[in-house]
Motif scaffolding. Structure first.
Motif, PDB file in Angstrom:
ATOM      1  N   MET A   1      -1.528 -48.208  68.117  1.00 14.70           N
ATOM      2  CA  MET A   1      -2.156 -48.718  66.907  1.00 14.70           C
ATOM      3  C   MET A   1      -1.193 -48.577  65.728  1.00 14.70           C
ATOM      4  SD  MET A   1      -4.635 -45.766  65.438  1.00 14.70           S
ATOM      5  CE  MET A   1      -4.468 -46.568  63.854  1.00 14.70           C
ATOM      6  N   HIS A   2      -1.615 -49.128  64.578  1.00 14.53           N
ATOM      7  CA  HIS A   2      -0.815 -49.059  63.353  1.00 14.53           C
ATOM      8  C   HIS A   2      -1.718 -48.570  62.223  1.00 14.53           C
ATOM      9  CE1 HIS A   2       2.444 -51.078  65.424  1.00 14.53           C
ATOM     10  NE2 HIS A   2       1.553 -51.942  65.863  1.00 14.53           N
ATOM     11  N   SER A   3      -1.466 -47.349  61.732  1.00 15.37           N
ATOM     12  CA  SER A   3      -2.355 -46.698  60.775  1.00 15.37           C
ATOM     13  C   SER A   3      -2.524 -47.482  59.483  1.00 15.37           C
ATOM     14  CB  SER A   3      -1.821 -45.300  60.449  1.00 15.37           C
ATOM     15  OG  SER A   3      -1.781 -44.496  61.598  1.00 15.37           O
ATOM     16  N   ALA A   4      -1.495 -48.200  59.064  1.00 13.52           N
ATOM     17  CA  ALA A   4      -1.569 -48.925  57.800  1.00 13.52           C
ATOM     18  C   ALA A   4      -2.528 -50.104  57.855  1.00 13.52           C
ATOM     19  CB  ALA A   4      -0.178 -49.423  57.398  1.00 13.52           C
ATOM     20  N   LEU A   5      -2.924 -50.511  59.067  1.00 17.48           N
ATOM     21  CA  LEU A   5      -3.716 -51.729  59.228  1.00 17.48           C
ATOM     22  C   LEU A   5      -5.162 -51.467  59.623  1.00 17.48           C
ATOM     23  CD1 LEU A   5      -1.045 -53.860  61.151  1.00 17.48           C
ATOM     24  CD2 LEU A   5      -1.392 -53.682  58.674  1.00 17.48           C
ATOM     25  N   VAL A   6      -5.580 -50.199  59.653  1.00 16.27           N
ATOM     26  CA  VAL A   6      -6.941 -49.859  60.072  1.00 16.27           C
ATOM     27  C   VAL A   6      -7.498 -48.757  59.184  1.00 16.27           C
ATOM     28  CG1 VAL A   6      -6.524 -50.494  62.475  1.00 16.27           C
ATOM     29  CG2 VAL A   6      -6.170 -48.137  61.750  1.00 16.27           C
ATOM     30  N   ASP A   7      -8.818 -48.549  59.257  1.00 16.71           N
ATOM     31  CA  ASP A   7      -9.462 -47.418  58.602  1.00 16.71           C
ATOM     32  C   ASP A   7      -9.620 -46.314  59.646  1.00 16.71           C
ATOM     33  OD1 ASP A   7     -11.287 -46.564  56.088  1.00 16.71           O
ATOM     34  OD2 ASP A   7     -12.186 -45.871  57.965  1.00 16.71           O
ATOM     35  N   LEU A   8      -8.847 -45.255  59.509  1.00 21.14           N
ATOM     36  CA  LEU A   8      -8.796 -44.234  60.544  1.00 21.14           C
ATOM     37  C   LEU A   8     -10.090 -43.447  60.671  1.00 21.14           C
ATOM     38  CD1 LEU A   8      -5.158 -43.026  59.926  1.00 21.14           C
ATOM     39  CD2 LEU A   8      -5.997 -44.060  62.025  1.00 21.14           C
ATOM     40  N   ALA A   9     -10.820 -43.242  59.576  1.00 20.30           N
ATOM     41  CA  ALA A   9     -12.103 -42.543  59.674  1.00 20.30           C
ATOM     42  C   ALA A   9     -13.084 -43.341  60.529  1.00 20.30           C
ATOM     43  CB  ALA A   9     -12.670 -42.304  58.281  1.00 20.30           C
ATOM     44  N   THR A  10     -13.058 -44.661  60.402  1.00 18.79           N
ATOM     45  CA  THR A  10     -13.918 -45.511  61.224  1.00 18.79           C
ATOM     46  C   THR A  10     -13.519 -45.427  62.686  1.00 18.79           C
ATOM     47  OG1 THR A  10     -14.262 -47.032  59.373  1.00 18.79           O
ATOM     48  CG2 THR A  10     -14.729 -47.881  61.571  1.00 18.79           C
ATOM     49  N   VAL A  11     -12.227 -45.374  62.943  1.00 18.33           N
ATOM     50  CA  VAL A  11     -11.734 -45.259  64.316  1.00 18.33           C
ATOM     51  C   VAL A  11     -12.251 -43.971  64.956  1.00 18.33           C
ATOM     52  CG1 VAL A  11      -9.654 -45.014  65.735  1.00 18.33           C
ATOM     53  CG2 VAL A  11      -9.705 -46.672  63.853  1.00 18.33           C
ATOM     54  N   ARG A  12     -12.184 -42.874  64.217  1.00 19.11           N
ATOM     55  CA  ARG A  12     -12.678 -41.609  64.761  1.00 19.11           C
ATOM     56  C   ARG A  12     -14.186 -41.659  64.988  1.00 19.11           C
ATOM     57  NH1 ARG A  12     -14.679 -36.556  63.589  1.00 19.11           N
ATOM     58  NH2 ARG A  12     -13.570 -34.766  64.486  1.00 19.11           N
ATOM     59  N   ALA A  13     -14.904 -42.252  64.060  1.00 21.57           N
ATOM     60  CA  ALA A  13     -16.352 -42.367  64.222  1.00 21.57           C
ATOM     61  C   ALA A  13     -16.706 -43.205  65.450  1.00 21.57           C
ATOM     62  CB  ALA A  13     -16.970 -42.986  62.974  1.00 21.57           C
ATOM     63  N   GLY A  14     -15.792 -44.045  65.887  1.00 23.82           N
ATOM     64  CA  GLY A  14     -16.006 -44.869  67.075  1.00 23.82           C
ATOM     65  C   GLY A  14     -15.591 -44.217  68.369  1.00 23.82           C
ATOM     66  N   GLY A  15     -15.346 -42.901  68.344  1.00 20.81           N
ATOM     67  CA  GLY A  15     -15.110 -42.173  69.582  1.00 20.81           C
ATOM     68  C   GLY A  15     -13.665 -41.900  69.927  1.00 20.81           C
ATOM     69  N   ILE A  16     -12.729 -42.265  69.053  1.00 20.38           N
ATOM     70  CA  ILE A  16     -11.307 -42.072  69.340  1.00 20.38           C
ATOM     71  C   ILE A  16     -10.839 -40.773  68.685  1.00 20.38           C
ATOM     72  CG2 ILE A  16      -9.001 -43.027  69.076  1.00 20.38           C
ATOM     73  CD1 ILE A  16     -10.717 -44.691  70.924  1.00 20.38           C
ATOM     74  N   SER A  17     -10.458 -39.807  69.491  1.00 23.12           N
ATOM     75  CA  SER A  17     -10.070 -38.496  68.950  1.00 23.12           C
ATOM     76  C   SER A  17      -8.579 -38.401  68.656  1.00 23.12           C
ATOM     77  CB  SER A  17     -10.466 -37.385  69.929  1.00 23.12           C
ATOM     78  OG  SER A  17      -9.763 -37.519  71.152  1.00 23.12           O
ATOM     79  N   GLY A  18      -7.776 -39.250  69.258  1.00 22.86           N
ATOM     80  CA  GLY A  18      -6.341 -39.205  69.041  1.00 22.86           C
ATOM     81  C   GLY A  18      -5.720 -40.570  69.224  1.00 22.86           C
ATOM     82  N   PRO A  42      -8.568 -39.372  63.447  1.00 17.74           N
ATOM     83  CA  PRO A  42      -8.026 -38.932  64.731  1.00 17.74           C
ATOM     84  C   PRO A  42      -6.722 -38.154  64.547  1.00 17.74           C
ATOM     85  CG  PRO A  42      -8.523 -41.290  64.758  1.00 17.74           C
ATOM     86  CD  PRO A  42      -8.618 -40.841  63.336  1.00 17.74           C
ATOM     87  N   TYR A  43      -6.432 -37.299  65.518  1.00 19.65           N
ATOM     88  CA  TYR A  43      -5.092 -36.721  65.604  1.00 19.65           C
ATOM     89  C   TYR A  43      -4.099 -37.871  65.777  1.00 19.65           C
ATOM     90  CZ  TYR A  43      -0.963 -34.830  67.911  1.00 19.65           C
ATOM     91  OH  TYR A  43       0.332 -34.560  68.259  1.00 19.65           O
ATOM     92  N   ILE A  44      -2.962 -37.815  65.072  1.00 21.15           N
ATOM     93  CA  ILE A  44      -1.992 -38.913  65.112  1.00 21.15           C
ATOM     94  C   ILE A  44      -0.656 -38.410  65.646  1.00 21.15           C
ATOM     95  CG2 ILE A  44      -0.809 -40.716  63.800  1.00 21.15           C
ATOM     96  CD1 ILE A  44      -2.975 -40.372  61.623  1.00 21.15           C
ATOM     97  N   ARG A  45      -0.225 -38.967  66.757  1.00 21.68           N
ATOM     98  CA  ARG A  45       1.157 -38.837  67.213  1.00 21.68           C
ATOM     99  C   ARG A  45       1.864 -40.109  66.778  1.00 21.68           C
ATOM    100  NH1 ARG A  45       3.465 -38.487  73.496  1.00 21.68           N
ATOM    101  NH2 ARG A  45       5.575 -37.756  72.904  1.00 21.68           N
ATOM    102  N   PRO A 209     -12.778 -51.199  66.030  1.00 20.15           N
ATOM    103  CA  PRO A 209     -12.113 -49.971  65.574  1.00 20.15           C
ATOM    104  C   PRO A 209     -12.725 -48.751  66.250  1.00 20.15           C
ATOM    105  CG  PRO A 209     -13.697 -50.658  63.940  1.00 20.15           C
ATOM    106  CD  PRO A 209     -13.734 -51.706  65.025  1.00 20.15           C
ATOM    107  N   ALA A 210     -12.716 -48.756  67.572  1.00 16.60           N
ATOM    108  CA  ALA A 210     -13.430 -47.767  68.375  1.00 16.60           C
ATOM    109  C   ALA A 210     -12.967 -47.958  69.816  1.00 16.60           C
ATOM    110  CB  ALA A 210     -14.942 -48.002  68.253  1.00 16.60           C
ATOM    111  N   VAL A 211     -13.607 -47.252  70.750  1.00 18.15           N
ATOM    112  CA  VAL A 211     -13.385 -47.554  72.162  1.00 18.15           C
ATOM    113  C   VAL A 211     -13.714 -49.026  72.376  1.00 18.15           C
ATOM    114  CG1 VAL A 211     -14.110 -47.064  74.516  1.00 18.15           C
ATOM    115  CG2 VAL A 211     -13.872 -45.184  72.882  1.00 18.15           C
ATOM    116  N   ASN A 212     -12.790 -49.769  72.994  1.00 27.63           N
ATOM    117  CA  ASN A 212     -12.920 -51.220  73.125  1.00 27.63           C
ATOM    118  C   ASN A 212     -13.384 -51.585  74.531  1.00 27.63           C
ATOM    119  OD1 ASN A 212     -12.574 -53.983  73.337  1.00 27.63           O
ATOM    120  ND2 ASN A 212     -10.590 -54.029  72.321  1.00 27.63           N
ATOM    121  N   PRO A 213     -14.657 -51.957  74.698  1.00 29.72           N
ATOM    122  CA  PRO A 213     -15.133 -52.272  76.049  1.00 29.72           C
ATOM    123  C   PRO A 213     -14.446 -53.494  76.648  1.00 29.72           C
ATOM    124  CG  PRO A 213     -16.793 -52.847  74.417  1.00 29.72           C
ATOM    125  CD  PRO A 213     -15.730 -52.079  73.687  1.00 29.72           C
TER     126      PRO A 213
END
Length: 273
Positions: A1-18, A42-45, A209-213
């Motif tokens: 992913m690219h952090s500058a192009l998404v809302d990371l808090a929303t990503v975490r709320a959608g089940g993505i921890s890292g 989420p934790y970011i590497r 912006p979450a786990v993508n089925p």
């Protein structure tokens, strides 16, 4: 992913921890990674900037923020760029090889790979997968999608690198020639024992912006079992399925999409012994 192009808090709320940030302005990404717990992200590497040839991808793309790429003109530039990325906390390096524009030389790509960090290559177009493989890349950022891979090349890739899936970026839920080619290439790669990491290239078009089925279903269509998909998706962080995970292949993707990050707000029931 690219952090500058998404809302990371929303990503975490959608089940993505890292997440792995595979290309961004290094100071900005480093600051986000340092502050991820307080900001409920989420934790970011991360990999630091895209390393590219002068005028190469993505320097010619409007979506790429200033400072998110660095042009390399020599092996010495490569050594310096990797050292700078390390100084910003990068534990991965991102290199681009897009046949639609200028390409780094094999010598420069090999110099990048020789600096001790795993290299992730955006390989797009004829000859770029082989270039990534022969330069010592550890990962492809995307399953190849522009043409069917030669079986011998797929076999060699399976022996030496991991592919990040990103299948849903080709059509975002609608079948396209690119998605068909990518799924077929992934199936071939897997037939030789290739290792896969779940990834969606989040920020690239209308992706959840979450786990993508949709990504999960495409992985299933490439022959991965639910257990193999879970292995491709999981790392150090913890997520949970509030209603319980359904491993039935027909319901697995939608069940997985209900994942939520396990944190201090969750209080599992305690049962007497």
């Amino acid at each position: 992913m690219h952090s500058a192009l998404v809302d990371l808090a929303t990503v975490r709320a959608g089940g993505i921890s890292g997440v792995w940030d595979l290309g961004g302005e290094p100071s900005t990404v480093a600051a986000l990674a340092k502050d991820h717990q307080r900001r409920k992200m989420p934790y970011i590497r991360y990999a630091g900037p895209f390393l590219t040839a002068p005028g190469g991808y993505p320097s010619d793309r409007a979506w790429a923020p200033a400072g998110s790429w660095r042009e390399l003109r020599s092996p010495a530039d490569a050594v310096e760029a990797v050292a700078e990325a390390k100084a910003h906390g990068a534990t991965l390096i991102k290199v681009t090889a897009n046949a639609g524009g200028p390409l780094l030389s094999p010598a420069i790509m090999a110099a990048v790979a020789g600096q001790g960090l795993p290299v992730v290559v955006h390989a797009e177009g004829p000859g770029t997968v082989r270039l990534a493989l022969e330069s010592g890349a550890a990962y492809l950022a995307h399953t190849p999608w522009t043409e069917p891979l030669d079986p011998g090349l797929a076999r060699d890739c399976a022996a030496r690198m991991t592919w990040i899936s990103t299948l849903d970026i080709h059509g975002w839920g609608e079948p396209t020639p690119e998605s068909v080619t990518a799924v077929a290439n992934l199936r071939l790669f897997r037939s030789y024992g290739g290792q896969v990491r779940y990834g969606t290239d989040l920020g690239n078009g209308p992706l959840p912006p979450a786990v993508n089925p949709r990504e999960v279903r495409l992985l299933q269509s490439a022959g991965l079992t639910p257990n193999e998909i879970l292995q491709a998706m999981t790392g150090d962080g913890l997520s949970w399925i509030p209603g319980g995970l359904d491993l039935d292949p027909a319901r697995f993707a939608d069940s997985l999409a209900t994942a939520r990050v396990l944190d201090e707000s969750v209080h599992p029931a305690v049962f007497p012994r």
